[in-house]
Design a protein around this motif. Sequence first.
Motif, PDB file in Angstrom:
ATOM      1  N   LEU A 286     -19.602 -40.461   5.533  1.00 43.68           N
ATOM      2  CA  LEU A 286     -18.340 -39.749   5.739  1.00 43.68           C
ATOM      3  C   LEU A 286     -17.662 -40.137   7.043  1.00 43.68           C
ATOM      4  O   LEU A 286     -16.454 -40.040   7.175  1.00 43.68           O
ATOM      5  CB  LEU A 286     -18.611 -38.245   5.787  1.00 43.68           C
ATOM      6  CG  LEU A 286     -18.117 -37.425   4.611  1.00 43.68           C
ATOM      7  CD1 LEU A 286     -18.306 -35.948   4.897  1.00 43.68           C
ATOM      8  CD2 LEU A 286     -16.671 -37.709   4.286  1.00 43.68           C
TER       9      LEU A 286
ATOM     10  N   ARG B   6     -11.066 -38.547   6.590  1.00 39.40           N
ATOM     11  CA  ARG B   6     -11.401 -37.153   6.334  1.00 39.40           C
ATOM     12  C   ARG B   6     -10.157 -36.453   5.805  1.00 39.40           C
ATOM     13  O   ARG B   6      -9.132 -36.434   6.488  1.00 39.40           O
ATOM     14  CB  ARG B   6     -11.846 -36.466   7.624  1.00 39.40           C
ATOM     15  CG  ARG B   6     -13.100 -37.017   8.244  1.00 39.40           C
ATOM     16  CD  ARG B   6     -14.326 -36.481   7.536  1.00 39.40           C
ATOM     17  NE  ARG B   6     -15.510 -36.793   8.300  1.00 39.40           N
ATOM     18  CZ  ARG B   6     -16.096 -35.952   9.159  1.00 39.40           C
ATOM     19  NH1 ARG B   6     -15.600 -34.763   9.366  1.00 39.40           N
ATOM     20  NH2 ARG B   6     -17.179 -36.314   9.797  1.00 39.40           N
TER      21      ARG B   6
ATOM     22  N   ASN C 260     -12.747 -33.301   1.879  1.00 38.11           N
ATOM     23  CA  ASN C 260     -14.177 -33.423   2.192  1.00 38.11           C
ATOM     24  C   ASN C 260     -14.553 -32.660   3.451  1.00 38.11           C
ATOM     25  O   ASN C 260     -15.730 -32.581   3.806  1.00 38.11           O
ATOM     26  CB  ASN C 260     -14.599 -34.895   2.320  1.00 38.11           C
ATOM     27  CG  ASN C 260     -13.634 -35.700   3.170  1.00 38.11           C
ATOM     28  OD1 ASN C 260     -13.007 -35.144   4.065  1.00 38.11           O
ATOM     29  ND2 ASN C 260     -13.519 -36.985   2.889  1.00 38.11           N
ATOM     30  N   THR C 261     -13.555 -32.091   4.144  1.00 36.61           N
ATOM     31  CA  THR C 261     -13.829 -31.400   5.413  1.00 36.61           C
ATOM     32  C   THR C 261     -13.017 -30.115   5.474  1.00 36.61           C
ATOM     33  O   THR C 261     -11.829 -30.113   5.142  1.00 36.61           O
ATOM     34  CB  THR C 261     -13.423 -32.311   6.601  1.00 36.61           C
ATOM     35  OG1 THR C 261     -14.158 -33.534   6.496  1.00 36.61           O
ATOM     36  CG2 THR C 261     -13.703 -31.662   7.938  1.00 36.61           C
TER      37      THR C 261
ATOM     38  N   LYS D 259     -19.035 -29.600   1.503  1.00 40.34           N
ATOM     39  CA  LYS D 259     -18.110 -30.153   2.510  1.00 40.34           C
ATOM     40  C   LYS D 259     -18.777 -30.307   3.874  1.00 40.34           C
ATOM     41  O   LYS D 259     -19.810 -29.702   4.143  1.00 40.34           O
ATOM     42  CB  LYS D 259     -16.922 -29.200   2.730  1.00 40.34           C
ATOM     43  CG  LYS D 259     -16.289 -28.657   1.494  1.00 40.34           C
ATOM     44  CD  LYS D 259     -15.231 -29.550   0.977  1.00 40.34           C
ATOM     45  CE  LYS D 259     -14.535 -28.961  -0.237  1.00 40.34           C
ATOM     46  NZ  LYS D 259     -14.002 -29.985  -1.112  1.00 40.34           N
TER      47      LYS D 259
END
Length: 393
Positions: A8, A13, A105-106, A128
Amino acid sequence: MIEHRSNLTRLTRRVALLGSTGSIGTQALDVLARFPDRFDVASLSAHQDWESLADQALTYSPQRVCLSDPQGDVSSLRSRLDGTSIEVLSGVSGMQSLAGDPSTNTVLLAVVGSAGLPLALTAVKAGKVLALANKESLVAAGAILMKCAAESSASVVPVDSEHSAILQSLRSGNVREVRRLILTASGGPFRTTPIVDLEDVTPDQALAHPTWSMGKRISIDSATMMNKALEIVEACELFSIGQDQVQVVIHPQSIVHSLVEFCDGSLVGQMGHPDMRIPIQFALTYPDRLESPAPSFDLTVSPELTFEEPDTERFPALELGYRAAREGGTLPAVMNAADEVAVDQFLQGKIPFPAIVNTVRQVMDAHKIKTNPEIEDVLSADLWAREEALRCR
Ligand SMILES: NC(=O)c1ccc[n+]([C@@H]2O[C@H](COP(=O)([O-])OP(=O)(O)OC[C@H]3O[C@@H](n4cnc5c(N)ncnc54)[C@H](OP(=O)(O)O)[C@@H]3O)[C@@H](O)[C@H]2O)c1
């Protein structure tokens, strides 16, 4: 414990920034805007402040925004964003939708209070990276949150400057080698005020923090040191450590943000200007570091750095924090909820300053702790504590 998925760190992000209109939220936007190649602001939220949310949406062009207060003026927000492609959501369901959005994803959780708990749970269940400013969710349900995170390979990375400092210091060793975590505290605006005068302090005096500029609740919590009580529990949950290994020291200059003492006697700490953009950025880029606008810290012109034992008569909240961490179960959720209500009562001029911590203690004393709680137990303890705190006058 905190995990990170190294894949990641290289990807863009896509960030849901929940609580974007607050102190942490606006500083987080500063950080995100500096790295357009690295971060995409996917969504933003406010509770009531639709005007600031609309301004932010027009500046940062997220895909979605949410006004969480069911009584909020969502139609005015919609009108302001008319003609854009920004989707407008509202209420608790809108917030849940942002926290679990599969296209992000965050999640940077910067809402205040235990309203953050269901959002934190949704974010970790969806796997997440949770950059967590909302310490209340870890305090209320740390064990549940960290278990869910482990099961779904989510990462929980602290934004709180003290816990960020510990996370950074722990890169010199590991949790098994820790002798103590040392949380620093500024001591707030009343560190030297005669204790008898605390009865008469006003909300404006209590909100005037000497070193940090923050939202109202955390500012009052810093003045009572209930913030440090919450942070003791937060540290135990984040770093899987017992409360007897957490020490609090007063450090009025807020330059050393916290330290780890390792088993060989080495103390490793993190220092820097008291600027929340540094830990916010680290939470978003962890385990990497990127350039920041923070000026270099000049040790030769820094103020004298001093450390002192907290005065437990002046700051009785600290003992409550240790007790909540030691007894566990639903007690930390009760401590947090009672404090939320008591702070609100103080800000409305309904109770004097010392009554904040007295209220929290009375509610904790009256609580029958449920051990190994499920989330429903935590939520009902939270509700019970709110009603009980209102009865303490
Ligand atoms: N400020 C700091 O320096 C600092 C440092 C460390 C940790 N923290 C933690 O970070 C969190 C945020 O603190 P803050 O100082 O940024 O608070 P803040 O300035 O009061 O901002 C709170 C944010 O949450 C929103 N909000 C308020 N009530 C909500 C609810 N019931 N549901 C959903 N959203 C809600 C607010 O929207 P509106 O603007 O519409 O009210 C605002 O966007 C807290 O948990 C605090 O302990 C803060």
